[in-house]
Design a protein around this motif. Structure first.
Motif, PDB file in Angstrom:
ATOM      1  N   GLN A   1      17.262   3.503 -11.016  1.00  0.00           N
ATOM      2  CA  GLN A   1      17.445   2.845 -12.297  1.00  0.00           C
ATOM      3  C   GLN A   1      17.057   3.745 -13.463  1.00  0.00           C
ATOM      4  O   GLN A   1      17.533   3.573 -14.564  1.00  0.00           O
ATOM      5  CB  GLN A   1      16.587   1.569 -12.346  1.00  0.00           C
ATOM      6  N   THR A   2      16.163   4.678 -13.187  1.00  0.00           N
ATOM      7  CA  THR A   2      15.755   5.570 -14.278  1.00  0.00           C
ATOM      8  C   THR A   2      15.240   6.900 -13.727  1.00  0.00           C
ATOM      9  O   THR A   2      15.005   7.016 -12.520  1.00  0.00           O
ATOM     10  CB  THR A   2      14.699   4.895 -15.184  1.00  0.00           C
ATOM     11  N   VAL A   3      15.127   7.859 -14.625  1.00  0.00           N
ATOM     12  CA  VAL A   3      14.639   9.183 -14.211  1.00  0.00           C
ATOM     13  C   VAL A   3      13.372   9.521 -14.986  1.00  0.00           C
ATOM     14  O   VAL A   3      13.069   8.899 -15.993  1.00  0.00           O
ATOM     15  CB  VAL A   3      15.685  10.290 -14.494  1.00  0.00           C
ATOM     16  N   LEU A   4      12.657  10.515 -14.498  1.00  0.00           N
ATOM     17  CA  LEU A   4      11.572  11.101 -15.267  1.00  0.00           C
ATOM     18  C   LEU A   4      12.166  12.277 -16.024  1.00  0.00           C
ATOM     19  O   LEU A   4      13.058  12.953 -15.505  1.00  0.00           O
ATOM     20  CB  LEU A   4      10.460  11.575 -14.322  1.00  0.00           C
ATOM     21  N   GLU A   5      11.669  12.491 -17.216  1.00  0.00           N
ATOM     22  CA  GLU A   5      12.227  13.586 -18.017  1.00  0.00           C
ATOM     23  C   GLU A   5      11.833  14.941 -17.393  1.00  0.00           C
ATOM     24  O   GLU A   5      10.688  15.109 -16.974  1.00  0.00           O
ATOM     25  CB  GLU A   5      11.661  13.486 -19.432  1.00  0.00           C
ATOM     26  N   LYS A  57       9.738   3.402  -8.834  1.00  0.00           N
ATOM     27  CA  LYS A  57       9.992   2.506  -9.964  1.00  0.00           C
ATOM     28  C   LYS A  57       9.819   3.189 -11.315  1.00  0.00           C
ATOM     29  O   LYS A  57      10.471   2.826 -12.282  1.00  0.00           O
ATOM     30  CB  LYS A  57       9.096   1.271  -9.863  1.00  0.00           C
ATOM     31  N   GLN A  68       6.401   8.622 -18.582  1.00  0.00           N
ATOM     32  CA  GLN A  68       7.695   8.841 -17.934  1.00  0.00           C
ATOM     33  C   GLN A  68       8.495   9.936 -18.645  1.00  0.00           C
ATOM     34  O   GLN A  68       9.528  10.374 -18.183  1.00  0.00           O
ATOM     35  CB  GLN A  68       8.506   7.546 -17.930  1.00  0.00           C
ATOM     36  N   ARG A  69       8.010  10.320 -19.807  1.00  0.00           N
ATOM     37  CA  ARG A  69       8.632  11.437 -20.533  1.00  0.00           C
ATOM     38  C   ARG A  69       7.572  12.049 -21.439  1.00  0.00           C
ATOM     39  O   ARG A  69       6.477  11.501 -21.590  1.00  0.00           O
ATOM     40  CB  ARG A  69       9.828  10.952 -21.354  1.00  0.00           C
TER      41      ARG A  69
END
Lengths: 560, 379
Positions: free
Chosen positions: A355-359, A283, A204-205
């Motif tokens: 809810q979240t991001v990818l870098e 997700k 994810q990062r």
């Protein structure tokens, strides 16, 4: 009174008169000047920006030196635009891409070219919207939406699966048909392949060049891309295609939340009768579009243009304009403006997401992913059908030849291309074989095309279509690109036969059916027929002339 | 005839002398030209100064004081005074950290400091605000921060940031990796304050930070890992706006001023859940000193004018206005616990009146070492 005092009075009155009207005279002289601010922007905000530009121009806003500000705005793929700016094909004052994702790459290239920073000042965000996967609600529900989180990895698995929707108990939906734009031209296409790379690497990062060297990742990307029905230059066009054609054509598309809201609003108002569509927030994380307003630090931008560009930015960020963006489904960049309707479940979106991001990877990694995609993209089987009737003589045939050569050069070695020429005869110039083996020869043959004879448009199109049906690989994007400058005059086959053939194939294969792209070349072309050929297949009809034909072919190339 | 002529010239001469004398006296005795006091201040105080400065009237020897303002980032204030590109009479960066660096650096370069050490009569703090962490409450609680974080808050934060499992290690895989943001100490004072607190904490100190501490290998490695995954911003205000506008998807937690956080608390309501303010175990204040420069262009009249303006900023109504904007007033007659005070209104968001102990302000040399250390890890 003596003459001397008379003179004095006259001079005094003249002086006073000049003093009184001096500033106004100067002002009105200067006020006649226009300062033009060219703005290129991502098409996803066209519906918001277009009326605002018109209103702003109508208000005759001025700069400090009295010039009237004129905004000239044009929608363009975010990445396509910066490539054109760096290549100095266009010289705008402001570039407003969909997101900041490509900014590091643009910055590096800009500094290399101009030796200084890209932006005249830190760019402000105009409006926000997360990148989502838009999917028809029944399909999303089959995947477990809204209770089960769905991500890029699930979409990838579905894309890779031979069984398609049958694996989820819906064989009648056929294969999973996925869409994203061309990542070398459009922001949503770029973020789609970055997300794929992350999903393939299980990260994810911290995506690294080493991750991208793995053969498994390349294979994964190739498999996901095999479910793409076609690419394209604009996110807005993709959204329209999906929402107009419905679930048999496309199952899901990478786009922006605001476009889902806009479709839902149309549905609620009765303007669209499609089944509902929902936004899936992946997700594993997603990216945001923040629509940065980049006033270019370019040699062709004057101080007055900068001032005018900043004035327009202030206008766009003011509350009334921000509120109009919300009404269209954007999220405001200004945190003092509350989130509210239409950002709600009724419009298919969840404002508490994502809810979240990818870098956002560094510039070199982004370019590496683009390179990887070019190797992994779904290959194309394309038949180029070219009118060589007598009316093509002159500029038409010469520009058609050079545009075709450029088109062929944009295709990859894995792509297969054949060329069908027609006048009163239909002849195959080159069979459907990979370009790797014949690129040079094909270019040579195309350069030697000559004109003469009648127009057997129907015969040629139908022959090309049927040949592609039998010889084309269904795992490839299959397309016929027809260029014609006149009405059919000599075909044996009829218009009815063409419609029948296209209709039957479209019903079975949906978005994976053969697409027909048509180019009405010059004023004598039969635009109606060409449009009716293209649209039912999911292709598109274009209009061109010798001056624009290279652009038209270039745009069609973006679908592949 | 001769005597008439003499008389005529005599009268003319006397008249000239009288008129010249009158002009001379006038210019010597009653100079009405305003005293222009130029003030270079940091952007955080913009709203407050805009609100209150028009209410100021003052004069020195009958000459009215006229204020000229220019705003810029705190680090830029330091740099532009040091290199002489700006010659203001008064500077007001966000904190005494810049004053400390400017004091030491100007001493090195010119042999005499261009400002007093902060706390001197001509270098007084007018408002203050501590560095805090602003986080989405649900997420901070998942990290184990309930009413307030533990004494090892910074270690916990670093562990969460560098954990390759991200939030999955805290039973929340849906939140992805842990996202922490701070500003760049080269551009923004809050970034330098954050770096200072993290560094002090690593060495379990609240005073006596030395250059030798900072360059220790183990710290370099520990901080290097944290820095690699920290999102760096240019401006504290922009950071705070972004955590509200983008929500927890982009930032779980950011280091900002308490006053900056207060400014956005209302905006955050009804968006992405509760936003909470957390106080580090030891604090540092952005104390907004107003310092008169020791320079040849700062006349004694300007020194007097500066004193009057600072006195005005410390008056009750002007300080009350600062409190409304979320600053802690320097004037002790204003209490933070009045019903309308933001400290009362936003108590549920974690705002606290009592602060933990402050760390000691290091020398300019140590602060410069700290900035160089940062640059090694971020450039």
């Amino acid at each position: 009174m003596n003459t001397r005092s008379n003179k004095f009075i006259v001079i005094t009155i003249l002086c006073l008169t000049f003093m009184a009207c001096g500033s106004e005279t100067v002002g009105s002289l200067m006020g006649n000047k226009d300062v033009v601010v060219n703005l290129v922007y991502g098409s996803e905000k066209q519906e918001w920006l277009e009326p605002l530009v018109a209103e702003y121009n109508a208000a005759n806003n001025k700069t400090a030196d009295g010039s009237t500000i004129v905004i000239e705005a044009k929608p363009m793929g975010s990445i396509e635009a910066i490539n054109a700016i760096i290549g100095q094909e266009i010289q705008p004052v402001v570039w407003s891409p969909a997101s900041s994702v490509y900014l590091p790459v643009a910055e590096a290239r800009w500094q290399e070219k101009f030796g200084h920073e890209l932006a005249a000042q830190p760019p402000a965000d105009l409006v926000l919207s997360p990148v989502v996967i838009a999917m028809w609600q029944p399909m999303a529900e089959a995947l477990g939406w809204p209770t089960k989180p769905i991500g890029w990895s699930d979409i990838s698995e579905l894309a890779v699966s031979e069984d398609g929707w049958a694996a989820y108990g819906y064989p009648e939906w056929g294969k999973f048909k996925f869409g994203h734009t061309h990542p070398d031209f459009s922001n949503s296409g770029l973020v789609a392949i970055l997300a794929q790379a992350y999903a393939g690497a299980g990260k994810q990062r911290g995506l690294t060049p080493d991750d991208l060297l793995s053969p498994e990742l390349a294979q994964f990307m190739e498999q996901v891309e095999s479910s793409i029905i076609h690419y394209g230059s604009s996110t807005g066009f993709f959204a329209d295609t999906m929402f107009n054609r419905g679930p048999s054509y496309l199952s899901a598309t990478v786009m922006y939340e605001n476009l889902v809201v806009a479709q839902k609003s149309k549905r609620l108002s009765g303007a669209s009768s499609q089944i509902p569509v929902v936004a899936i927030y992946p997700k594993e994380g997603t990216f945001w579009t923040n629509n940065p307003y980049v006033v270019l630090n370019a040699p062709w931008v004057s101080d007055t243009q900068k001032e005018a560009a900043e004035a327009f930015e202030t206008f766009l960020l003011a509350r009334p304009q921000q509120e109009r963006a919300i009404a269209l489904g954007f999220r405001p960049a200004d945190p003092s403006i509350p989130l509210g309707s239409p950002l709600d479940a009724q419009h298919g979106v969840d404002p508490s997401q994502p809810q979240t991001v990818l870098e956002v990877p560094e510039a070199a990694v982004i370019e590496e992913v683009q390179y990887l995609w070019r190797q992994a993209k779904r290959p194309v089987d394309v038949t180029l059908v070219v009118d060589t009737s007598g009316s093509m003589a002159g500029d038409k045939i010469t520009t058609a030849r050079t545009s075709l050569v450029e088109f062929i050069n944009q295709l990859s070695n894995r792509d297969r291309a054949q060329i069908v020429l027609f006048n009163n005869q239909v002849s195959v110039l080159s069979p459907l074989t990979p370009l790797a083996d014949k690129r040079e020869e094909l270019v040579r043959r195309v350069s030697g095309i000559i004109e003469g004879g009648d127009t057997s448009l129907y015969d040629a199109t139908l022959q090309a279509y049927q040949q592609l049906e039998t010889e084309g690989d269904p795992d490839h994007i299959r397309a016929v690109v027809v260029l014609s400058d006149g009405e059919d005059t000599s075909s044996v086959r009829t218009w009815q036969e063409i419609l029948q053939e296209i209709g039957a194939s479209g019903e079975v294969e949906g978005g994976n059916s053969i697409k027909i792209f048509t180019i009405a070349f010059g004023s004598g072309a039969d635009t109606t027929v060409l449009q009716q050929m293209a649209e039912p297949t999911g292709g598109k009809q274009f209009t061109g002339d010798p001056a624009t034909i290279d652009d038209v072919y270039a745009e069609i190339a973006l679908f592949f | 005839m001769q005597s008439n002529r003499l008389l005529f010239f005599g009268i003319i001469s006397i008249a000239v002398v009288v008129v010249a004398g009158m002009f001379l006296a006038r210019s010597l005795l009653v100079n009405n030209d305003p005293i222009i006091l130029s003030i270079l201040y940091s952007t955080e105080k913009d709203a407050w100064l805009n609100d209150v400065s028009s209410g100021f009237t003052g004069s020195v020897h009958g000459r009215p004081i006229q204020l000229e303002f220019e705003k810029m980032g705190s680090r830029e204030i330091y740099l532009s005074v040091l290199d002489g590109s700006r010659q203001p009479d008064v500077i007001s960066p966000a904190s005494s950290l810049q004053i400390s660096i400017l004091h030491d650096q100007s001493m090195v370069e010119d042999g005499t400091p261009i400002v007093s050490a902060s706390g001197a009569d001509d270098c007084r703090s007018v408002v203050s605000t501590p560095l805090v962490l602003v986080a989405w409450q649900e997420r901070a609680e998942a990290l184990g921060w309930l009413a307030s974080p533990d004494a090892d808050m910074w270690e916990q934060l670093q562990a969460a940031v560098v954990n390759p499992q991200g939030w999955a290690a805290y039973n929340h895989p849906e939140w992805g990796f842990f996202k922490f943001g701070q500003t760049d100490p080269n551009k923004s004072n809050s970034g330098l304050m954050t770096l200072l607190l993290i560094t002090y904490d690593y060495f379990n100190k609240t005073a006596g930070l030395s250059t030798a501490d900072i360059i220790a290998d183990d710290y370099s490695q520990w901080f290097g890992e944290l820095g690699k995954f920290t999102t760096i911003g240019d401006s504290t205000g922009t950071f705070m706006q972004e955590i509200v506008a983008f929500g927890p998807s982009k930032y779980d937690m950011v280091a900002v001023y308490e006053a900056t956080a207060i400014e956005q608390v209302d905006n955050a309501a009804g968006r992405y859940g509760a936003l909470h303010i957390y106080y580090p175990p030891a604090t540092v204040l952005s104390d907004h000193p107003f310092c008169t420069l020791h320079a040849d262009w700062v006349t004694s009249d300007k020194v007097e004018a500066a004193q009057q303006f600072v006195d005005y900023l410390l008056t009750q109504p002007v300080q009350a206005k600062a409190l409304e904007l979320g600053f802690r007033p320097a004037n002790p007659t204003i209490t933070l616990d009045s019903p309308n005070s933001p400290f009362t209104r936003y108590a549920a968001n974690g705002l606290k009146i009592d602060l933990p102990a402050e760390v000691e302000l290091p020398s300019g040399e140590v602060l410069n070492t700290l900035i160089n250390f940062w640059n090694r890890h971020h450039r």
